[in-house]
Design a protein around this motif. Structure first.
Motif, PDB file in Angstrom:
ATOM      1  N   TRP A   9     -12.499  -0.392   8.290  1.00 19.06           N
ATOM      2  CA  TRP A   9     -11.157  -0.126   7.753  1.00 19.06           C
ATOM      3  C   TRP A   9     -10.997  -0.699   6.351  1.00 19.06           C
ATOM      4  O   TRP A   9     -10.320  -0.099   5.511  1.00 19.06           O
ATOM      5  CB  TRP A   9     -10.075  -0.626   8.713  1.00 19.06           C
ATOM      6  CG  TRP A   9      -9.991   0.274   9.901  1.00 19.06           C
ATOM      7  CD1 TRP A   9     -10.542   0.061  11.126  1.00 19.06           C
ATOM      8  CD2 TRP A   9      -9.393   1.581   9.960  1.00 19.06           C
ATOM      9  NE1 TRP A   9     -10.324   1.140  11.948  1.00 19.06           N
ATOM     10  CE2 TRP A   9      -9.622   2.080  11.254  1.00 19.06           C
ATOM     11  CE3 TRP A   9      -8.709   2.370   9.050  1.00 19.06           C
ATOM     12  CZ2 TRP A   9      -9.173   3.343  11.664  1.00 19.06           C
ATOM     13  CZ3 TRP A   9      -8.250   3.626   9.447  1.00 19.06           C
ATOM     14  CH2 TRP A   9      -8.482   4.096  10.743  1.00 19.06           C
ATOM     15  N   GLY A  52      -1.125  -2.801  14.377  1.00 19.01           N
ATOM     16  CA  GLY A  52      -2.101  -1.935  13.708  1.00 19.01           C
ATOM     17  C   GLY A  52      -1.349  -1.137  12.658  1.00 19.01           C
ATOM     18  O   GLY A  52      -1.377   0.089  12.636  1.00 19.01           O
ATOM     19  N   GLY A  54      -1.625  -0.611   9.451  1.00 23.49           N
ATOM     20  CA  GLY A  54      -2.237   0.087   8.323  1.00 23.49           C
ATOM     21  C   GLY A  54      -1.591  -0.328   7.012  1.00 23.49           C
ATOM     22  O   GLY A  54      -1.408  -1.518   6.737  1.00 23.49           O
ATOM     23  N   ASP A  73      -2.395  -6.183  11.249  1.00 25.41           N
ATOM     24  CA  ASP A  73      -3.542  -5.276  11.139  1.00 25.41           C
ATOM     25  C   ASP A  73      -4.812  -6.114  10.982  1.00 25.41           C
ATOM     26  O   ASP A  73      -4.774  -7.219  10.426  1.00 25.41           O
ATOM     27  CB  ASP A  73      -3.398  -4.325   9.947  1.00 25.41           C
ATOM     28  CG  ASP A  73      -4.267  -3.079  10.101  1.00 25.41           C
ATOM     29  OD1 ASP A  73      -3.737  -2.028  10.518  1.00 25.41           O
ATOM     30  OD2 ASP A  73      -5.490  -3.171   9.836  1.00 25.41           O
ATOM     31  N   ILE A  74      -5.926  -5.553  11.438  1.00 26.87           N
ATOM     32  CA  ILE A  74      -7.197  -6.278  11.373  1.00 26.87           C
ATOM     33  C   ILE A  74      -7.782  -6.243   9.961  1.00 26.87           C
ATOM     34  O   ILE A  74      -8.638  -7.066   9.621  1.00 26.87           O
ATOM     35  CB  ILE A  74      -8.195  -5.676  12.401  1.00 26.87           C
ATOM     36  CG1 ILE A  74      -9.287  -6.670  12.729  1.00 26.87           C
ATOM     37  CG2 ILE A  74      -8.782  -4.356  11.922  1.00 26.87           C
ATOM     38  CD1 ILE A  74     -10.084  -6.321  13.967  1.00 26.87           C
ATOM     39  N   ALA A  94      -4.330  -9.751  11.824  1.00 20.74           N
ATOM     40  CA  ALA A  94      -4.552 -10.162  13.216  1.00 20.74           C
ATOM     41  C   ALA A  94      -5.196  -9.031  13.999  1.00 20.74           C
ATOM     42  O   ALA A  94      -5.055  -7.860  13.657  1.00 20.74           O
ATOM     43  CB  ALA A  94      -3.227 -10.546  13.870  1.00 20.74           C
ATOM     44  N   ASP A  95      -5.887  -9.440  15.057  1.00 22.13           N
ATOM     45  CA  ASP A  95      -6.507  -8.498  15.986  1.00 22.13           C
ATOM     46  C   ASP A  95      -5.512  -8.277  17.122  1.00 22.13           C
ATOM     47  O   ASP A  95      -5.098  -9.256  17.773  1.00 22.13           O
ATOM     48  CB  ASP A  95      -7.804  -9.161  16.496  1.00 22.13           C
ATOM     49  CG  ASP A  95      -8.532  -8.320  17.521  1.00 22.13           C
ATOM     50  OD1 ASP A  95      -8.034  -7.234  17.876  1.00 22.13           O
ATOM     51  OD2 ASP A  95      -9.605  -8.769  17.965  1.00 22.13           O
ATOM     52  N   ILE A  96      -5.141  -7.030  17.387  1.00 23.11           N
ATOM     53  CA  ILE A  96      -4.131  -6.803  18.432  1.00 23.11           C
ATOM     54  C   ILE A  96      -4.657  -7.149  19.838  1.00 23.11           C
ATOM     55  O   ILE A  96      -3.888  -7.206  20.780  1.00 23.11           O
ATOM     56  CB  ILE A  96      -3.583  -5.360  18.430  1.00 23.11           C
ATOM     57  CG1 ILE A  96      -4.691  -4.316  18.608  1.00 23.11           C
ATOM     58  CG2 ILE A  96      -2.780  -5.094  17.169  1.00 23.11           C
ATOM     59  CD1 ILE A  96      -4.156  -2.918  18.872  1.00 23.11           C
ATOM     60  N   ASN A 113       0.950   2.806  16.596  1.00 23.60           N
ATOM     61  CA  ASN A 113       0.836   4.219  16.231  1.00 23.60           C
ATOM     62  C   ASN A 113      -0.592   4.565  15.843  1.00 23.60           C
ATOM     63  O   ASN A 113      -1.080   4.108  14.803  1.00 23.60           O
ATOM     64  CB  ASN A 113       1.798   4.495  15.060  1.00 23.60           C
ATOM     65  CG  ASN A 113       2.039   5.973  14.858  1.00 23.60           C
ATOM     66  OD1 ASN A 113       2.450   6.660  15.788  1.00 23.60           O
ATOM     67  ND2 ASN A 113       1.765   6.468  13.665  1.00 23.60           N
ATOM     68  N   LEU A 114      -1.256   5.333  16.692  1.00 24.11           N
ATOM     69  CA  LEU A 114      -2.614   5.816  16.405  1.00 24.11           C
ATOM     70  C   LEU A 114      -3.594   4.666  16.173  1.00 24.11           C
ATOM     71  O   LEU A 114      -4.338   4.660  15.200  1.00 24.11           O
ATOM     72  CB  LEU A 114      -2.594   6.766  15.189  1.00 24.11           C
ATOM     73  CG  LEU A 114      -1.732   8.024  15.357  1.00 24.11           C
ATOM     74  CD1 LEU A 114      -1.698   8.837  14.075  1.00 24.11           C
ATOM     75  CD2 LEU A 114      -2.242   8.883  16.504  1.00 24.11           C
TER      76      LEU A 114
HETATM   77  C1  SAM Z   1      -5.365   5.300  12.256  1.00 25.95           C
HETATM   78  S1  SAM Z   1      -4.870   3.809  11.523  1.00 25.95           S
HETATM   79  C2  SAM Z   1      -3.114   3.802  11.903  1.00 25.95           C
HETATM   80  C3  SAM Z   1      -2.330   2.903  10.987  1.00 25.95           C
HETATM   81  C4  SAM Z   1      -0.818   2.975  11.152  1.00 25.95           C
HETATM   82  N1  SAM Z   1      -0.396   2.564  12.471  1.00 25.95           N
HETATM   83  C5  SAM Z   1      -0.325   4.361  10.835  1.00 25.95           C
HETATM   84  O1  SAM Z   1       0.251   5.002  11.711  1.00 25.95           O
HETATM   85  O2  SAM Z   1      -0.486   4.770   9.669  1.00 25.95           O
HETATM   86  C6  SAM Z   1      -5.532   2.564  12.609  1.00 25.95           C
HETATM   87  C7  SAM Z   1      -5.235   1.166  12.153  1.00 25.95           C
HETATM   88  O3  SAM Z   1      -5.609   0.252  13.171  1.00 25.95           O
HETATM   89  C8  SAM Z   1      -6.133  -0.911  12.553  1.00 25.95           C
HETATM   90  N2  SAM Z   1      -6.939  -1.603  13.576  1.00 25.95           N
HETATM   91  C9  SAM Z   1      -8.103  -1.204  14.150  1.00 25.95           C
HETATM   92  N3  SAM Z   1      -8.494  -2.124  15.064  1.00 25.95           N
HETATM   93  C10 SAM Z   1      -7.547  -3.097  15.088  1.00 25.95           C
HETATM   94  C11 SAM Z   1      -7.388  -4.311  15.824  1.00 25.95           C
HETATM   95  N4  SAM Z   1      -8.282  -4.683  16.761  1.00 25.95           N
HETATM   96  N5  SAM Z   1      -6.321  -5.070  15.568  1.00 25.95           N
HETATM   97  C12 SAM Z   1      -5.409  -4.714  14.614  1.00 25.95           C
HETATM   98  N6  SAM Z   1      -5.505  -3.577  13.892  1.00 25.95           N
HETATM   99  C13 SAM Z   1      -6.561  -2.765  14.133  1.00 25.95           C
HETATM  100  C14 SAM Z   1      -6.915  -0.360  11.383  1.00 25.95           C
HETATM  101  O4  SAM Z   1      -7.185  -1.345  10.406  1.00 25.95           O
HETATM  102  C15 SAM Z   1      -5.972   0.747  10.903  1.00 25.95           C
HETATM  103  O5  SAM Z   1      -5.047   0.250   9.980  1.00 25.95           O
END
Ligand code: SAM
Length: 253
Positions: A9, A52, A54, A73-74, A94-96, A113-114
């Motif tokens: 990411w 998460g 983004g 977000d990670i 942070a890691d969710i 979201n996604l």
């Molecule tokens: C498809 S994007 C969606 C971002 C945002 N929610 C949106 O709707 O635009 C996925 C996001 O999840 C984050 N992500 C992936 N693994 C994660 C984790 N373990 N903890 C936190 N965030 C994470 C990525 O860095 C990325 O920003």
């Protein structure tokens, strides 16, 4: 694995921010976001965790509607983009799957979201969402529909270009190996049609896995939505035939 996902990411951050364009892609704007907003209801004065987040475009949107928002977000690069001077949104790297910096029973709403289709640790994330929600708090999460995800068990079988839309026509959608839960890596495309710099990990899971993980963690399902496009734009000819997204709303019991 966590480091690998963070790196993906971070590497893709600029391309991702450009694709989102501060407001989401046409699929987000015309199919997903109106559904998520309806499910969230009135967010004014509610504590909302954007899990998460983004580049934070949804955090900003719901903060403008009066929510008290924390975005995690990670990816440090995406959190850097999200942090804007003068904003009172609390952003954290942070890691969710391990939200140790967030207190028990502290949010009215969790929105993811996604994101859950991009993490290896679904159980842990859902348990963390349950822990940080207040009693009766609400979780809303969206995923690309696992039965019809071309980053998983499916793909469109394509025909000739449609002169009206200038897109190739979908003949039918093929699904196979739906029960095989596994990781796929795929390159997203930029607005210009080029590959993102790094592949992205997707974790295919069945719908029953998502639903049973929710109930095992102590959530009660309130609504399950397979949102349809909001208007009859020819661009969404395929998305009117099969659902692109799945959205779940559940209450902490
Ligand atoms: C498809 S994007 C969606 C971002 C945002 N929610 C949106 O709707 O635009 C996925 C996001 O999840 C984050 N992500 C992936 N693994 C994660 C984790 N373990 N903890 C936190 N965030 C994470 C990525 O860095 C990325 O920003």
């Amino acid at each position: 694995m966590k480091e690998q996902i963070r790196e993906q990411w971070d590497t893709n951050a600029d391309a991702f921010v450009d694709l989102i364009g501060g407001e989401g892609t046409p699929h987000h704007k015309k199919i997903l976001n109106p559904c998520v907003e309806r499910l969230l209801g009135n967010v004014k004065d509610k504590t909302l965790l954007d899990a998460g987040c983004g580049d934070g475009y949804l955090s900003r949107y719901y903060a403008k509607k009066g929510a008290i928002v924390t975005g995690v977000d990670i990816s440090p690069k995406l959190i850097d983009v999200a942090r804007k001077p003068g904003s009172d949104i609390d952003y954290k790297i942070a890691d969710i799957c391990n939200l140790e910096d967030l207190q028990n029973n502290s949010f009215d709403l969790v929105l993811s979201n996604l994101v859950l289709l991009n993490i290896p640790c679904l159980n842990e994330a859902i348990k963390e969402f349950h822990r940080v929600l207040k009693p009766d708090g609400v979780l809303i999460f969206s995923i690309v529909h696992p039965a019809f995800n071309f980053y998983g068990p499916g793909s469109w079988q394509m025909g000739e270009k449609d002169p009206k839309t200038n897109r190739r026509q979908g003949i039918y959608f093929k699904v196979d190996h739906y029960f095989e839960e596994k990781e796929y890596q795929r390159y997203w495309k930029t607005r210009q049609g080029e590959d993102f710099p790094a592949p992205i990990s997707f974790f295919h899971r069945t719908l029953s896995t998502y639903l049973n993980t929710l109930s095992s963690a102590g959530f009660h399902l309130i609504e399950f939505v397979e949102p349809e496009p909001m208007d009859d734009d020819l661009f969404f000819d395929r998305e009117r035939r099969i659902p692109f997204f799945a959205v779940l709303k559940a209450r902490k019991m």
